[in-house]
Design a protein around this motif. Structure first.
Motif, mmCIF file in Angstrom:
data_model
loop_
_atom_site.group_PDB
_atom_site.id
_atom_site.type_symbol
_atom_site.label_atom_id
_atom_site.label_comp_id
_atom_site.label_asym_id
_atom_site.label_seq_id
_atom_site.Cartn_x
_atom_site.Cartn_y
_atom_site.Cartn_z
ATOM 1 N N LYS A 1 0.817 -1.223 0.000
ATOM 2 C CA LYS A 1 0.000 0.000 0.000
ATOM 3 C C LYS A 1 0.846 1.266 0.000
ATOM 4 O O LYS A 1 0.424 2.292 -0.501
ATOM 5 N N GLN A 2 2.052 1.173 0.569
ATOM 6 C CA GLN A 2 2.952 2.329 0.581
ATOM 7 C C GLN A 2 4.310 1.935 0.027
ATOM 8 O O GLN A 2 4.781 0.815 0.241
ATOM 9 N N ILE A 3 4.933 2.870 -0.678
ATOM 10 C CA ILE A 3 6.263 2.659 -1.238
ATOM 11 C C ILE A 3 7.140 3.863 -0.883
ATOM 12 O O ILE A 3 6.637 4.920 -0.514
ATOM 13 N N GLY A 4 8.415 3.676 -1.009
ATOM 14 C CA GLY A 4 9.348 4.774 -0.817
ATOM 15 C C GLY A 4 9.718 5.370 -2.161
ATOM 16 O O GLY A 4 9.970 4.649 -3.121
ATOM 17 N N ILE A 5 9.733 6.676 -2.222
ATOM 18 C CA ILE A 5 10.122 7.386 -3.439
ATOM 19 C C ILE A 5 11.373 8.190 -3.122
ATOM 20 O O ILE A 5 11.395 8.959 -2.157
ATOM 21 N N ILE A 6 12.407 7.994 -3.906
ATOM 22 C CA ILE A 6 13.554 8.886 -3.813
ATOM 23 C C ILE A 6 13.209 10.035 -4.756
ATOM 24 O O ILE A 6 13.282 9.917 -5.971
ATOM 25 N N GLU A 7 12.777 11.109 -4.152
ATOM 26 C CA GLU A 7 12.252 12.241 -4.910
ATOM 27 C C GLU A 7 13.356 13.027 -5.598
ATOM 28 O O GLU A 7 13.173 13.515 -6.713
ATOM 29 N N ASP A 8 14.479 13.167 -4.934
ATOM 30 C CA ASP A 8 15.550 13.956 -5.525
ATOM 31 C C ASP A 8 16.873 13.653 -4.844
ATOM 32 O O ASP A 8 16.918 13.362 -3.647
ATOM 33 N N ILE A 9 17.928 13.702 -5.616
ATOM 34 C CA ILE A 9 19.298 13.689 -5.137
ATOM 35 C C ILE A 9 19.911 14.969 -5.696
ATOM 36 O O ILE A 9 19.887 15.194 -6.909
ATOM 37 N N ILE A 10 20.443 15.797 -4.829
ATOM 38 C CA ILE A 10 20.967 17.095 -5.246
ATOM 39 C C ILE A 10 22.435 17.171 -4.847
ATOM 40 O O ILE A 10 22.779 16.905 -3.695
ATOM 41 N N LEU A 11 23.274 17.509 -5.810
ATOM 42 C CA LEU A 11 24.720 17.505 -5.594
ATOM 43 C C LEU A 11 25.320 18.892 -5.752
ATOM 44 O O LEU A 11 24.819 19.710 -6.534
ATOM 45 N N ASP A 12 26.412 19.131 -5.059
ATOM 46 C CA ASP A 12 27.217 20.318 -5.286
ATOM 47 C C ASP A 12 28.008 20.058 -6.569
ATOM 48 O O ASP A 12 28.978 19.310 -6.566
ATOM 49 N N LEU A 13 27.576 20.656 -7.666
ATOM 50 C CA LEU A 13 28.211 20.401 -8.957
ATOM 51 C C LEU A 13 29.616 20.987 -9.050
ATOM 52 O O LEU A 13 30.375 20.645 -9.945
ATOM 53 N N HIS A 14 29.982 21.846 -8.107
ATOM 54 C CA HIS A 14 31.287 22.487 -8.144
ATOM 55 C C HIS A 14 32.357 21.719 -7.374
ATOM 56 O O HIS A 14 33.516 22.134 -7.366
ATOM 57 N N SER A 15 31.966 20.624 -6.726
ATOM 58 C CA SER A 15 32.930 19.837 -5.944
ATOM 59 C C SER A 15 32.822 18.345 -6.240
ATOM 60 O O SER A 15 32.607 17.537 -5.336
ATOM 61 N N PRO A 16 32.980 17.955 -7.507
ATOM 62 C CA PRO A 16 32.810 16.526 -7.825
ATOM 63 C C PRO A 16 33.810 15.627 -7.113
ATOM 64 O O PRO A 16 33.495 14.487 -6.796
ATOM 65 N N HIS A 17 35.003 16.131 -6.831
ATOM 66 C CA HIS A 17 36.022 15.323 -6.157
ATOM 67 C C HIS A 17 35.632 15.021 -4.712
ATOM 68 O O HIS A 17 36.038 14.015 -4.154
ATOM 69 N N LYS A 18 34.815 15.858 -4.092
ATOM 70 C CA LYS A 18 34.423 15.656 -2.699
ATOM 71 C C LYS A 18 33.205 14.765 -2.548
ATOM 72 O O LYS A 18 33.015 14.155 -1.512
ATOM 73 N N ARG A 19 32.368 14.697 -3.549
ATOM 74 C CA ARG A 19 31.088 14.005 -3.398
ATOM 75 C C ARG A 19 31.129 12.544 -3.852
ATOM 76 O O ARG A 19 30.087 11.917 -4.021
ATOM 77 N N LYS A 20 32.310 11.995 -3.990
ATOM 78 C CA LYS A 20 32.477 10.651 -4.550
ATOM 79 C C LYS A 20 31.521 9.615 -3.948
ATOM 80 O O LYS A 20 30.875 8.889 -4.664
ATOM 81 N N ASN A 21 31.432 9.533 -2.650
ATOM 82 C CA ASN A 21 30.593 8.518 -2.006
ATOM 83 C C ASN A 21 29.301 9.093 -1.438
ATOM 84 O O ASN A 21 28.557 8.383 -0.771
ATOM 85 N N ALA A 22 29.035 10.354 -1.699
ATOM 86 C CA ALA A 22 27.886 11.013 -1.081
ATOM 87 C C ALA A 22 26.563 10.343 -1.441
ATOM 88 O O ALA A 22 25.736 10.084 -0.569
ATOM 89 N N VAL A 23 26.353 10.046 -2.712
ATOM 90 C CA VAL A 23 25.075 9.460 -3.122
ATOM 91 C C VAL A 23 24.909 8.075 -2.512
ATOM 92 O O VAL A 23 23.832 7.730 -2.022
#
Length: 158
Positions: free
Chosen positions: A84-106
């Motif tokens: 009856k209920q599901i989980g929705i990942i509505e959005d993932i938002i990243l700092d596009l200016h720091s790709p080297h820092k966000r490696k494992n963030a998602v």
């Protein structure tokens, strides 16, 4: 890396990240068009999520610097379908200016969302992934998500 709940103080930075990401996406597909007050609208929306019982609004940070956030929502499934209920990942938002820092963030945000959904007795999650983003599709498939739906879009103004 630390994953924690978003606070009101975090929202201005996340609004900037969201706007940068949407501006880039709007260059890739005509279905994404930003309103003139898009940042104000998203900021207001983000504030409404902070205390919403059906939402996990999480961010990832390194050394107190925000690098990404995720919005997970519990939603009623289509009528007549189980569960009856599901989980929705509505959005993932990243700092596009720091790709080297966000490696494992998602990955870390997804782990935290899975924990949240399991605690809320949610067995299945869904996320909408743009068809014009094969890298993103590959990422989610690599994490074990399966392709189940396609969304179609038509511009009626022409």
């Amino acid at each position: 890396m630390t994953v924690r709940a978003v606070t009101f103080d975090d929202i201005p930075v996340l609004t900037e990240f969201w706007y940068d990401q949407m501006a880039l996406a709007s260059q890739k597909h005509p279905s994404i068009r930003l309103a003139s007050d898009a940042e104000i609208q998203w900021h207001t929306y983000a504030e409404s999520l902070v205390n919403d019982e059906n939402v996990a609004f999480l961010l990832a940070e390194i050394d107190n610097e925000i690098i990404a956030c995720a919005i997970g929502r519990i939603q009623t499934n289509n009528v007549g379908l189980h569960p009856k209920q599901i989980g929705i990942i509505e959005d993932i938002i990243l700092d596009l200016h720091s790709p080297h820092k966000r490696k494992n963030a998602v990955t870390d945000l997804l782990k935290a969302l899975k924990i949240y959904f399991r605690q809320m007795n949610i067995q299945y999650i869904m996320i909408r992934v743009p068809t014009f983003s094969p890298v993103e599709q590959g990422f989610w498939r690599g994490l074990g998500l399966q392709h189940t739906h396609d969304t179609f879009w038509m511009d009626l103004s022409t």
